[in-house]
Scaffold this motif. Structure first.
Motif, PDB file in Angstrom:
ATOM      1  N   GLY A 173      17.244  10.028  25.108  1.00 25.00           N
ATOM      2  CA  GLY A 173      16.630   9.589  23.890  1.00 25.00           C
ATOM      3  C   GLY A 173      15.446  10.246  23.683  1.00 25.00           C
ATOM      4  O   GLY A 173      14.986  11.099  24.453  1.00 25.00           O
ATOM      5  N   GLU A 174      14.545   9.645  22.804  1.00 22.63           N
ATOM      6  CA  GLU A 174      13.062  10.160  22.692  1.00 22.63           C
ATOM      7  C   GLU A 174      12.011   9.229  22.211  1.00 22.63           C
ATOM      8  O   GLU A 174      12.540   8.175  21.291  1.00 22.63           O
ATOM      9  N   ARG A 175      10.936   9.303  22.286  1.00 16.57           N
ATOM     10  CA  ARG A 175       9.716   8.683  22.024  1.00 16.57           C
ATOM     11  C   ARG A 175       9.057   9.314  20.979  1.00 16.57           C
ATOM     12  O   ARG A 175       9.843   9.540  19.944  1.00 16.57           O
ATOM     13  N   SER A 176       7.838   9.756  21.353  1.00 18.30           N
ATOM     14  CA  SER A 176       7.225  10.392  20.202  1.00 18.30           C
ATOM     15  C   SER A 176       7.900  11.781  19.719  1.00 18.30           C
ATOM     16  O   SER A 176       8.434  12.261  21.074  1.00 18.30           O
ATOM     17  N   PRO A 177       8.120  12.271  18.481  1.00 16.52           N
ATOM     18  CA  PRO A 177       7.671  11.657  17.531  1.00 16.52           C
ATOM     19  C   PRO A 177       8.785  10.781  16.727  1.00 16.52           C
ATOM     20  O   PRO A 177       8.583  10.281  15.876  1.00 16.52           O
ATOM     21  N   TRP A 178       9.885  10.794  17.407  1.00 16.94           N
ATOM     22  CA  TRP A 178      11.220  10.298  16.656  1.00 16.94           C
ATOM     23  C   TRP A 178      11.452   8.597  16.813  1.00 16.94           C
ATOM     24  O   TRP A 178      11.834   8.079  16.049  1.00 16.94           O
ATOM     25  N   TRP A 179      11.013   8.164  18.043  1.00 13.46           N
ATOM     26  CA  TRP A 179      11.160   6.892  18.475  1.00 13.46           C
ATOM     27  C   TRP A 179      12.733   6.598  18.270  1.00 13.46           C
ATOM     28  O   TRP A 179      13.012   5.595  17.456  1.00 13.46           O
ATOM     29  N   ASN A 180      13.584   7.260  18.814  1.00 16.89           N
ATOM     30  CA  ASN A 180      15.164   7.138  18.433  1.00 16.89           C
ATOM     31  C   ASN A 180      15.808   7.253  19.787  1.00 16.89           C
ATOM     32  O   ASN A 180      15.856   8.229  20.490  1.00 16.89           O
ATOM     33  N   PRO A 181      16.293   5.979  20.494  1.00 11.24           N
ATOM     34  CA  PRO A 181      16.724   5.876  21.787  1.00 11.24           C
ATOM     35  C   PRO A 181      18.383   6.646  21.561  1.00 11.24           C
ATOM     36  O   PRO A 181      18.960   6.858  22.510  1.00 11.24           O
ATOM     37  N   ASN A 182      18.713   6.662  20.473  1.00 14.49           N
ATOM     38  CA  ASN A 182      20.110   7.336  20.148  1.00 14.49           C
ATOM     39  C   ASN A 182      20.167   8.846  20.272  1.00 14.49           C
ATOM     40  O   ASN A 182      21.016   9.666  20.267  1.00 14.49           O
ATOM     41  N   ALA A 183      19.088   9.696  20.203  1.00 13.47           N
ATOM     42  CA  ALA A 183      18.937  11.095  20.018  1.00 13.47           C
ATOM     43  C   ALA A 183      19.490  11.574  21.295  1.00 13.47           C
ATOM     44  O   ALA A 183      19.535  10.819  22.605  1.00 13.47           O
ATOM     45  N   LYS A 184      20.135  12.668  21.289  1.00  5.91           N
ATOM     46  CA  LYS A 184      20.837  13.348  22.403  1.00  5.91           C
ATOM     47  C   LYS A 184      20.278  14.846  22.530  1.00  5.91           C
ATOM     48  O   LYS A 184      19.636  15.496  21.722  1.00  5.91           O
ATOM     49  N   GLN A 214      13.823  20.758  11.493  1.00  3.62           N
ATOM     50  CA  GLN A 214      15.085  20.854  10.511  1.00  3.62           C
ATOM     51  C   GLN A 214      16.479  20.396  11.331  1.00  3.62           C
ATOM     52  O   GLN A 214      17.242  19.428  10.495  1.00  3.62           O
ATOM     53  N   VAL A 215      16.597  21.011  12.346  1.00  4.68           N
ATOM     54  CA  VAL A 215      17.918  20.985  13.079  1.00  4.68           C
ATOM     55  C   VAL A 215      17.891  19.312  13.629  1.00  4.68           C
ATOM     56  O   VAL A 215      19.022  18.707  13.282  1.00  4.68           O
ATOM     57  N   TYR A 216      16.912  18.787  14.002  1.00  4.64           N
ATOM     58  CA  TYR A 216      16.766  17.579  14.794  1.00  4.64           C
ATOM     59  C   TYR A 216      17.069  16.444  13.407  1.00  4.64           C
ATOM     60  O   TYR A 216      17.913  15.579  13.378  1.00  4.64           O
ATOM     61  N   LYS A 217      16.547  16.742  12.296  1.00  3.75           N
ATOM     62  CA  LYS A 217      16.824  15.760  11.252  1.00  3.75           C
ATOM     63  C   LYS A 217      18.383  15.932  10.547  1.00  3.75           C
ATOM     64  O   LYS A 217      18.903  15.103   9.875  1.00  3.75           O
ATOM     65  N   GLN A 218      18.604  17.189  10.835  1.00  2.00           N
ATOM     66  CA  GLN A 218      20.194  17.267  10.384  1.00  2.00           C
ATOM     67  C   GLN A 218      21.084  16.830  11.177  1.00  2.00           C
ATOM     68  O   GLN A 218      21.980  16.054  10.849  1.00  2.00           O
ATOM     69  N   VAL A 219      20.972  16.441  12.515  1.00  2.48           N
ATOM     70  CA  VAL A 219      21.887  15.938  13.453  1.00  2.48           C
ATOM     71  C   VAL A 219      21.595  14.469  13.986  1.00  2.48           C
ATOM     72  O   VAL A 219      22.466  13.802  14.484  1.00  2.48           O
ATOM     73  N   GLU A 220      20.556  14.009  13.616  1.00 11.94           N
ATOM     74  CA  GLU A 220      19.923  12.582  13.925  1.00 11.94           C
ATOM     75  C   GLU A 220      21.120  11.623  13.300  1.00 11.94           C
ATOM     76  O   GLU A 220      21.330  10.489  13.963  1.00 11.94           O
ATOM     77  N   PRO A 221      21.565  11.636  11.880  1.00  9.34           N
ATOM     78  CA  PRO A 221      22.574  10.970  11.490  1.00  9.34           C
ATOM     79  C   PRO A 221      23.646  10.824  12.466  1.00  9.34           C
ATOM     80  O   PRO A 221      24.485   9.778  12.553  1.00  9.34           O
ATOM     81  N   ILE A 222      24.341  11.950  13.119  1.00  9.17           N
ATOM     82  CA  ILE A 222      25.255  12.110  13.942  1.00  9.17           C
ATOM     83  C   ILE A 222      25.046  11.457  15.237  1.00  9.17           C
ATOM     84  O   ILE A 222      25.760  10.514  15.585  1.00  9.17           O
ATOM     85  N   PHE A 223      23.877  11.368  15.864  1.00  7.15           N
ATOM     86  CA  PHE A 223      23.541  10.508  16.877  1.00  7.15           C
ATOM     87  C   PHE A 223      23.402   9.262  16.808  1.00  7.15           C
ATOM     88  O   PHE A 223      24.201   8.373  17.661  1.00  7.15           O
ATOM     89  N   ASN A 224      22.912   8.789  15.839  1.00  5.78           N
ATOM     90  CA  ASN A 224      22.885   7.316  15.270  1.00  5.78           C
ATOM     91  C   ASN A 224      24.411   6.596  15.201  1.00  5.78           C
ATOM     92  O   ASN A 224      24.588   5.866  15.293  1.00  5.78           O
ATOM     93  N   GLN A 225      25.362   7.692  14.387  1.00  6.88           N
ATOM     94  CA  GLN A 225      26.605   7.224  14.240  1.00  6.88           C
ATOM     95  C   GLN A 225      27.319   6.942  15.673  1.00  6.88           C
ATOM     96  O   GLN A 225      28.159   6.113  15.616  1.00  6.88           O
ATOM     97  N   TRP A 226      27.180   7.964  16.419  1.00  5.19           N
ATOM     98  CA  TRP A 226      27.801   8.076  17.845  1.00  5.19           C
ATOM     99  C   TRP A 226      27.432   6.398  18.362  1.00  5.19           C
ATOM    100  O   TRP A 226      28.138   6.092  19.163  1.00  5.19           O
ATOM    101  N   ASN A 227      26.243   6.045  18.209  1.00  8.14           N
ATOM    102  CA  ASN A 227      25.758   4.744  18.795  1.00  8.14           C
ATOM    103  C   ASN A 227      25.898   3.584  17.878  1.00  8.14           C
ATOM    104  O   ASN A 227      25.379   2.461  18.243  1.00  8.14           O
ATOM    105  N   GLY A 228      26.672   3.744  16.835  1.00 12.29           N
ATOM    106  CA  GLY A 228      27.031   2.622  16.022  1.00 12.29           C
ATOM    107  C   GLY A 228      26.122   2.302  15.065  1.00 12.29           C
ATOM    108  O   GLY A 228      26.018   0.980  14.735  1.00 12.29           O
ATOM    109  N   VAL A 229      25.015   3.140  14.746  1.00 16.37           N
ATOM    110  CA  VAL A 229      23.996   2.921  14.115  1.00 16.37           C
ATOM    111  C   VAL A 229      24.244   3.484  12.513  1.00 16.37           C
ATOM    112  O   VAL A 229      24.310   4.719  12.808  1.00 16.37           O
ATOM    113  N   GLU A 230      23.895   2.580  11.559  1.00 18.20           N
ATOM    114  CA  GLU A 230      24.365   3.398  10.465  1.00 18.20           C
ATOM    115  C   GLU A 230      23.177   3.718   9.773  1.00 18.20           C
ATOM    116  O   GLU A 230      21.722   3.422  10.007  1.00 18.20           O
TER     117      GLU A 230
END
Length: 360
Positions: free
Chosen positions: A204-215, A344-360
């Motif tokens: 997952g990631e803290r700064s700058p995204w603060w997204n535990p779902n990141a891969k 740009q790549v992170y922002k494009q795949v972020e929705p997929i990471f969140n979807q995999w973890n059940g986050v809309e």
């Protein structure tokens, strides 16, 4: 559970309580609880009420150099310490590292690369980011602040790649030189790793995204890529995430950073030193002592607390430059293109990471 709690303590504060029988914390650790008003430097009545916390269970807040008490007889028997030894409260790990890095004066900035990594600096005021990419600790000098951005898997990502690609080498006598081998191999790949991007979000990631779902991800992998490209892509991915943190801190601070100290295991790599200089666009300063930065800061705080050192500025004398790396402006421009693609790549795949973890 809260009815069974006697005091809320940080890890170091629990040890101090066992040594001295006193319950206290310091401003730096208190500022990491999300329960402190960091401007007023007192427990937040608003949050205490909101979270229904019994404020009598919160410890007293002291300066990091304060002597809390002395080692009592029972603790002396259990630890082998001399009874009556003064115990200084100390500080949070990242804040001790900042002091050990000599980040005392206004704008003193450093980057630590270990298993995780962070960039922080000394400031007379807290630095707030509207996008909440960074946050603030109170310095071991309680009159100052440490704006900071942290990432989860820095050296961890490089170690992960080592374990995946160099299993045979790890079983040989040359294993002790394996990171040097990886760095040399990475140098044969160009900036941008032949259009290969690595997202270093293995935890997952803290700064700058603060997204535990990141891969963690390799983007752009082709049959033509070599091992050297993968190694460089990992180094660049870590470095580009650090660049985003660096930029977030700079955007909200009114003084331009001209240089930055580099500490930790990652600072031993010459290719990584130059890569960061080129990416950040500032001078990278390498100290003679790369490791034990946190312990050095804690030692200074303790020394001041018991009167062996005059004040916290003693840490400046402990931080001596061994060499420096200047940015190559052509490389800096090349990295700006790579950085845009990384973001740009992170922002494009972020929705997929969140979807995999059940986050809309």
């Amino acid at each position: 559970m809260k009815n069974q709690t006697f005091k809320y303590l940080q890890a170091k504060d629990y040890i101090i309580a066992k040594l001295t029988g006193k319950f206290a914390t310091d401003y730096s650790d208190a500022s990491g609880t999300n329960l402190l008003n960091i401007k007023k430097k007192e427990w937040s009545e608003e949050l205490i009420k909101l979270w229904q916390i019994d404020d009598e269970k919160l410890p007293e807040i002291l300066p990091s150099t304060a002597v809390v008490g002395e080692v009592h007889s029972k603790a002396a028997e259990e630890t082998g310490l001399m009874p009556g030894t003064p115990v200084v409260i100390g500080g949070a790990d990242g804040c001790c590292a900042a002091l050990g890095a000599g980040a005392i004066d206004e704008g003193d900035i450093f980057n630590y690369i270990g298993s995780s990594s962070w960039i922080s600096f000394s400031s007379s005021r807290p630095v707030f980011d509207q996008e909440m990419r960074t946050f603030n600790f109170i310095h071991l000098d309680e009159n100052k602040y440490i704006p900071i951005g942290t990432m989860q898997a820095a050296g961890t990502s490089f170690q992960w790649l080592r374990d995946i690609l160099f299993q045979d080498v790890l079983k040989t006598d040359t294993a002790k030189h394996i990171y040097e081998m990886m760095n040399e191999e990475a140098e044969s790949s160009p900036i941008g790793s032949n259009q290969l991007i690595f997202l270093p979000y293995l935890m997952g990631e803290r700064s700058p995204w603060w997204n535990p779902n990141a891969k963690g991800s390799f983007i752009g992998l082709t049959i033509n890529h070599k091992r050297s490209d993968l190694i460089r892509a990992v180094l660049e991915g870590i470095s580009m995430n650090l660049k985003l943190i660096f930029d977030a801190l700079q955007e909200n601070y009114d003084r331009p950073f001209q240089d930055i100290w580099l500490f930790g295991g990652g600072a031993k790599s010459r290719i990584w030193r130059q890569m960061l200089a080129d990416l950040f666009g500032v001078t990278i300063r390498i100290p003679k002592i790369l490791d034990e930065t946190t312990s050095m800061g804690a030692a200074v705080a303790g020394g001041v607390g018991v009167g062996l050192l005059k004040d916290l500025t003693a840490a400046k004398a402990w931080c001596v430059e061994a060499e420096s790396f200047e940015p190559d402006q052509r490389n800096h421009q090349s990295y700006q293109t790579a950085l845009k693609a990384f973001e740009q790549v992170y922002k494009q795949v972020e929705p997929i990471f969140n979807q995999w973890n059940g986050v809309e």
